[in-house]
Write a protein that holds these residues in place. Structure first.
Motif, PDB file in Angstrom:
ATOM      1  N   VAL A  33      -8.459  -4.324 -17.546  1.00  0.00           N
ATOM      2  CA  VAL A  33      -8.252  -4.123 -16.113  1.00  0.00           C
ATOM      3  C   VAL A  33      -9.602  -3.939 -15.436  1.00  0.00           C
ATOM      4  O   VAL A  33     -10.407  -3.091 -15.834  1.00  0.00           O
ATOM      5  N   TYR A  34      -9.888  -4.755 -14.414  1.00  0.00           N
ATOM      6  CA  TYR A  34     -11.123  -4.565 -13.666  1.00  0.00           C
ATOM      7  C   TYR A  34     -10.851  -4.105 -12.239  1.00  0.00           C
ATOM      8  O   TYR A  34     -11.773  -3.691 -11.534  1.00  0.00           O
ATOM      9  N   LYS A  35      -9.613  -4.166 -11.804  1.00  0.00           N
ATOM     10  CA  LYS A  35      -9.273  -3.719 -10.456  1.00  0.00           C
ATOM     11  C   LYS A  35      -7.857  -3.172 -10.466  1.00  0.00           C
ATOM     12  O   LYS A  35      -6.935  -3.844 -10.912  1.00  0.00           O
ATOM     13  N   ASP A  36      -7.693  -1.953  -9.989  1.00  0.00           N
ATOM     14  CA  ASP A  36      -6.351  -1.370  -9.908  1.00  0.00           C
ATOM     15  C   ASP A  36      -6.319  -0.432  -8.713  1.00  0.00           C
ATOM     16  O   ASP A  36      -7.075   0.542  -8.656  1.00  0.00           O
ATOM     17  N   GLY A  37      -5.480  -0.745  -7.767  1.00  0.00           N
ATOM     18  CA  GLY A  37      -5.424   0.075  -6.567  1.00  0.00           C
ATOM     19  C   GLY A  37      -4.090  -0.052  -5.863  1.00  0.00           C
ATOM     20  O   GLY A  37      -3.339  -1.014  -6.073  1.00  0.00           O
ATOM     21  N   GLU A  38      -3.790   0.934  -5.049  1.00  0.00           N
ATOM     22  CA  GLU A  38      -2.551   0.938  -4.282  1.00  0.00           C
ATOM     23  C   GLU A  38      -2.849   1.294  -2.830  1.00  0.00           C
ATOM     24  O   GLU A  38      -3.658   2.184  -2.547  1.00  0.00           O
ATOM     25  N   TYR A  39      -2.219   0.551  -1.915  1.00  0.00           N
ATOM     26  CA  TYR A  39      -2.269   0.864  -0.498  1.00  0.00           C
ATOM     27  C   TYR A  39      -0.889   1.383  -0.092  1.00  0.00           C
ATOM     28  O   TYR A  39       0.120   0.755  -0.392  1.00  0.00           O
ATOM     29  N   VAL A  69      -7.541   4.255  -5.827  1.00  0.00           N
ATOM     30  CA  VAL A  69      -8.299   3.345  -6.690  1.00  0.00           C
ATOM     31  C   VAL A  69      -8.539   4.018  -8.027  1.00  0.00           C
ATOM     32  O   VAL A  69      -8.917   5.194  -8.082  1.00  0.00           O
ATOM     33  N   VAL A  70      -8.309   3.259  -9.116  1.00  0.00           N
ATOM     34  CA  VAL A  70      -8.615   3.728 -10.465  1.00  0.00           C
ATOM     35  C   VAL A  70      -9.681   2.805 -11.045  1.00  0.00           C
ATOM     36  O   VAL A  70      -9.495   1.589 -11.103  1.00  0.00           O
ATOM     37  N   HIS A  75     -13.954   5.514 -15.722  1.00  0.00           N
ATOM     38  CA  HIS A  75     -12.984   6.572 -16.049  1.00  0.00           C
ATOM     39  C   HIS A  75     -12.872   7.594 -14.914  1.00  0.00           C
ATOM     40  O   HIS A  75     -12.861   8.804 -15.148  1.00  0.00           O
ATOM     41  N   VAL A  76     -12.807   7.082 -13.681  1.00  0.00           N
ATOM     42  CA  VAL A  76     -12.647   7.940 -12.514  1.00  0.00           C
ATOM     43  C   VAL A  76     -11.564   7.357 -11.614  1.00  0.00           C
ATOM     44  O   VAL A  76     -11.184   6.185 -11.734  1.00  0.00           O
ATOM     45  N   TRP A  77     -11.068   8.189 -10.706  1.00  0.00           N
ATOM     46  CA  TRP A  77     -10.111   7.721  -9.715  1.00  0.00           C
ATOM     47  C   TRP A  77     -10.312   8.507  -8.429  1.00  0.00           C
ATOM     48  O   TRP A  77     -10.898   9.592  -8.420  1.00  0.00           O
ATOM     49  N   GLY A  78      -9.840   7.924  -7.325  1.00  0.00           N
ATOM     50  CA  GLY A  78      -9.995   8.583  -6.044  1.00  0.00           C
ATOM     51  C   GLY A  78      -8.918   8.141  -5.073  1.00  0.00           C
ATOM     52  O   GLY A  78      -8.330   7.063  -5.211  1.00  0.00           O
ATOM     53  N   VAL A  79      -8.646   8.978  -4.097  1.00  0.00           N
ATOM     54  CA  VAL A  79      -7.653   8.673  -3.078  1.00  0.00           C
ATOM     55  C   VAL A  79      -8.207   9.144  -1.737  1.00  0.00           C
ATOM     56  O   VAL A  79      -8.836  10.192  -1.643  1.00  0.00           O
ATOM     57  N   TRP A  80      -8.008   8.326  -0.698  1.00  0.00           N
ATOM     58  CA  TRP A  80      -8.513   8.669   0.626  1.00  0.00           C
ATOM     59  C   TRP A  80      -7.745   7.886   1.686  1.00  0.00           C
ATOM     60  O   TRP A  80      -7.033   6.947   1.385  1.00  0.00           O
ATOM     61  N   HIS A  81      -7.897   8.303   2.923  1.00  0.00           N
ATOM     62  CA  HIS A  81      -7.266   7.623   4.050  1.00  0.00           C
ATOM     63  C   HIS A  81      -8.289   6.690   4.675  1.00  0.00           C
ATOM     64  O   HIS A  81      -9.446   7.051   4.853  1.00  0.00           O
ATOM     65  N   GLY A  82      -7.864   5.463   4.988  1.00  0.00           N
ATOM     66  CA  GLY A  82      -8.786   4.505   5.567  1.00  0.00           C
ATOM     67  C   GLY A  82      -8.068   3.344   6.203  1.00  0.00           C
ATOM     68  O   GLY A  82      -6.841   3.312   6.313  1.00  0.00           O
ATOM     69  N   GLN A  83      -8.849   2.353   6.611  1.00  0.00           N
ATOM     70  CA  GLN A  83      -8.327   1.133   7.219  1.00  0.00           C
ATOM     71  C   GLN A  83      -8.559  -0.036   6.279  1.00  0.00           C
ATOM     72  O   GLN A  83      -9.527  -0.064   5.516  1.00  0.00           O
ATOM     73  N   PHE A  84      -7.666  -1.025   6.333  1.00  0.00           N
ATOM     74  CA  PHE A  84      -7.766  -2.188   5.463  1.00  0.00           C
ATOM     75  C   PHE A  84      -6.978  -3.331   6.078  1.00  0.00           C
ATOM     76  O   PHE A  84      -6.195  -3.144   7.010  1.00  0.00           O
ATOM     77  N   VAL A  85      -7.204  -4.534   5.545  1.00  0.00           N
ATOM     78  CA  VAL A  85      -6.504  -5.738   6.002  1.00  0.00           C
ATOM     79  C   VAL A  85      -5.724  -6.306   4.818  1.00  0.00           C
ATOM     80  O   VAL A  85      -6.290  -6.530   3.750  1.00  0.00           O
ATOM     81  N   LEU A  86      -4.429  -6.530   5.004  1.00  0.00           N
ATOM     82  CA  LEU A  86      -3.583  -7.085   3.955  1.00  0.00           C
ATOM     83  C   LEU A  86      -2.808  -8.277   4.496  1.00  0.00           C
ATOM     84  O   LEU A  86      -2.438  -8.306   5.675  1.00  0.00           O
ATOM     85  N   GLY A  87      -2.564  -9.252   3.625  1.00  0.00           N
ATOM     86  CA  GLY A  87      -1.707 -10.379   3.972  1.00  0.00           C
ATOM     87  C   GLY A  87      -0.337 -10.212   3.336  1.00  0.00           C
ATOM     88  O   GLY A  87      -0.195  -9.565   2.297  1.00  0.00           O
TER      89      GLY A  87
END
Length: 212
Positions: A33-39, A69-70, A75-87
């Protein structure tokens, strides 16, 4: 997930005001896994998701919500509030509207994965920006429901992508796929920490300056 990862979205076609979860999982050629995240966000009241085409240069919806984001390399993870663009994938009404306005051209009927399908050419507008950008795209929809089945995209740098669409029942097991797994022992860091991004862990050992 597919060999390169996958995207999970629930609900598949959210209505304005609904809570939405959107997970992106990327796998390398070695299976790691090189990218793992949830919006996580609430779809704005005035923005139906079906108005936006997924994965195109100009498609997308400006949103605000929670990012998770993991980073499995650090071996770290973080969660925050922000803005993003999704299709978002088009629904049946959106597909028909794009055919009617000339954005999609019907290529013809075909069979895909044992089902009757309609192949559509997506008429990508010229793009003179620096590559990579989309130069060609096609979409296959179910002949009976007009829901998307497969999408093909070719970019100006020669890269080609095929995306499969699968509609799953909202069972507990399927809904669990919306959230990244945080293994035991991973460290939580702040959302703007540089440790959340990049592949190489720090290697300076005892000479490393302390983390803020």
């Amino acid at each position: 997930p597919a060999p390169t990862g996958g995207t999970w979205l629930s609900p598949a076609y959210p209505r304005p005001g609904q809570e939405v979860h959107f997970r992106i999982l990327g796998l390398g050629s070695d299976g790691k896994v090189y990218k793992d995240g949830e919006y996580s966000f609430t779809l704005p009241e005035n923005e139906p998701s079906s108005s936006y085409i997924a994965d195109f240069d100009q498609g997308g919806l400006q949103l605000s919500g929670t990012n998770l984001v993991v980073n499995h390399f650090r071996h770290v993870w973080g969660v925050w509030h922000g803005q993003f663009v999704l299709g978002f994938p088009l629904d049946a009404a959106g597909v028909r509207a794009e055919v009617a306005n000339g954005q999609f051209t019907v290529v013809g009927r075909t069979e895909l994965h044992g089902q009757q399908a309609i192949e559509l050419q997506i008429n990508v507008p010229p793009n003179h920006e620096a590559p990579p950008h989309t130069t060609a795209a096609r979409l296959w929809v179910n002949a009976a429901t007009y829901l998307p089945m497969q999408q093909y995209v070719r970019e100006s740098n020669g890269a080609q992508y095929v995306q499969q669409f699968t509609f799953l029942a909202p069972t507990p097991g399927n809904l669990a796929k919306l959230r990244p797994v945080i293994p035991a022992g991973y460290t939580q860091v702040s959302g703007n920490s540089a440790d959340l991004f990049g592949q190489k862990p720090r290697t300076c050992g005892s000479t490393c300056p302390p983390k803020s």
